[in-house]
Design an enzyme around this catalytic site. Sequence first.
Site, PDB file in Angstrom:
ATOM      1  N   GLY A   1      33.838  -4.638  50.372  1.00  0.00           N
ATOM      2  CA  GLY A   1      34.346  -5.783  51.154  1.00  0.00           C
ATOM      3  C   GLY A   1      35.726  -5.675  51.439  1.00  0.00           C
ATOM      4  CG  ASP A   2      37.761  -9.478  51.781  1.00  0.00           C
ATOM      5  OD1 ASP A   2      36.693  -9.406  51.250  1.00  0.00           O
ATOM      6  OD2 ASP A   2      38.633 -10.239  51.507  1.00  0.00           O
TER       7      ASP A   2
ATOM      8  CB  THR B   1      37.947 -16.110  48.833  1.00  0.00           C
ATOM      9  OG1 THR B   1      36.477 -16.151  48.463  1.00  0.00           O
ATOM     10  CG2 THR B   1      38.640 -17.286  49.177  1.00  0.00           C
ATOM     11  N   GLY B   2      35.845 -14.697  50.685  1.00  0.00           N
ATOM     12  CA  GLY B   2      34.876 -15.067  51.856  1.00  0.00           C
ATOM     13  C   GLY B   2      34.225 -14.022  52.488  1.00  0.00           C
TER      14      GLY B   2
ATOM     15  NE  ARG C   1      30.024  -6.089  50.863  1.00  0.00           N
ATOM     16  CZ  ARG C   1      30.907  -7.042  50.768  1.00  0.00           C
ATOM     17  NH1 ARG C   1      31.448  -7.158  49.407  1.00  0.00           N
ATOM     18  NH2 ARG C   1      31.395  -7.741  51.399  1.00  0.00           N
TER      19      ARG C   1
ATOM     20  CB  THR D   1      36.690 -13.428  45.671  1.00  0.00           C
ATOM     21  OG1 THR D   1      35.867 -12.583  46.259  1.00  0.00           O
ATOM     22  CG2 THR D   1      38.049 -12.980  45.713  1.00  0.00           C
TER      23      THR D   1
END
Length: 318
Positions: A217-218, A238-239, A215, A187
């Site tokens: 993500g955050d 990030t992650g 999908r 990211t």
Amino acid sequence: MAYAGDVTQTEFDRLLDQRGGPALVVHGGAGTRVDADPAPYFEGTRRAAEAGLRVLAQGGSALDAAVAAAVFLENDPNFNAGTGAALTSAGEVELDASCMDGTTLRAGGVACVKTVKNPVLLARRVCDDTPHVLMCATGAEAFARECGIPEVPNALMVTQRQLERWRELHALAQVEGADSVRKKIGTIGAVAVDARGGVAACTSTGGTMYKRPGRVGDTPIIGAGTYADDHEAAASSTGLGEAILKVTLARAACVRVREGASPREAAAFAVGLLRERAQGEGGVIIAGPDGRLGWAYNTPRMSRAMIRAGMSKALAAV
Ligand code: ASP
């Protein structure tokens, strides 16, 4: 933890702990491979941070600066965002991004966009020009066209490097199952504070590699991937998005600053929470309204750079 950067960890800590804006931190993701040549990550994050500081020096807002730095990283094919983003299991680029202004709490996010070169600029338009906070897929793309943001063929954002990774993962998915190969991350993000204590953050990603189409993500989610409030701080995560969402990592870090922690302490706390409560791997960068900065990660490497007024060049580490 192995450390490679422009200056020692102690010197970084001293620079991060200094007060007074303007200042910026950028990250190029917590998924940087241990065997990767650090040179392009140093170069990319340094130049992005410097671009952000130039915007602040010319009188731009913290949000203008964070967005400028993020655009720089989206355009750099070495990072998983914009051009060079990871591919879905269908072999396409599908992008998420968000931004937030800490003075007004205005925020914007976009998810699953496939025809926009710089999704962070579209997130900014959602923030500035609509009553909404989050838009996705074809509706977000139609809004991009309305704003005059040109349609870009998906294939133009697919790089040779990501295509090769996709082929490897696709082969592995046939043997191990698709879900077991969907863990690799990457990211970009930027946080900025201006001279009067206004903070802002933005984040942009192609998401996890070989993710299911659709999908999310955050990254486009305010509070998880991005958060900014002048009464707290600005943060970009990030992650692994599925873990970050569960602990609303960016907000968790910002609240800690409001409670009195330094941005460095708040970052370490938030990343600890990510590991403890959600068994997640990742990192976070923070800018506090008093100009102090912070970062922390629990992966082997996180590409990052910082700059503050008075520094002639940004300093990077990975
Ligand atoms: N957080 C991103 C996602 O899960 C990936 C990353 O930051 O590395 O989509």
